[in-house]
Scaffold this motif. Structure first.
Motif: not given
Length: 103
Positions: A1-6, A34-55
């Motif tokens: 079972m794959k776990t994705v963290a957004v 991100i450093e903390r989340l990448t140490r989580c052994t139960r997360i298979d994929k970490l994805v940052v969701a942000t906007s298309e805004d230039s900021s």
């Protein structure tokens, strides 16, 4: 079972604009999270969701040096960004993470 963290992250904020890129012990707050989340052994994929805004170009640039994917979508519709992320990175378990800073 794959776990994705957004990790929902955007530069604009009503109370504290730019908070995710503020320095926290020598690194941006976003990178610390991100450093903390990448140490989580139960997360298979970490994805940052942000906007298309230039900021939010700053957000995408900030995570380029890490093994983290970035999905960009609507500035005002957080749910749409989350759904877009899950369309790209399908997982059996989905975790939503926000960076909070109460002042």
């Amino acid at each position: 079972m794959k776990t994705v963290a957004v990790l929902q992250a955007r530069f604009s904020s009503a109370r504290f604009p730019g908070k995710i890129l503020e320095d926290l012990c020598g690194k941006p707050m976003l990178i610390r999270q991100i450093e903390r989340l990448t140490r989580c052994t139960r997360i298979d994929k970490l994805v940052v969701a942000t906007s298309e805004d230039s900021s939010d170009d700053k957000v995408a640039d900030c995570v380029r040096n890490f093994d983290v994917s970035v999905v960009r979508g609507s500035l005002n519709d957080v749910l749409a960004r989350f759904v877009q992320t899950m369309t790209v990175w399908r997982g059996s378990r989905i975790i939503e993470i926000d960076i909070e800073l109460d002042i």
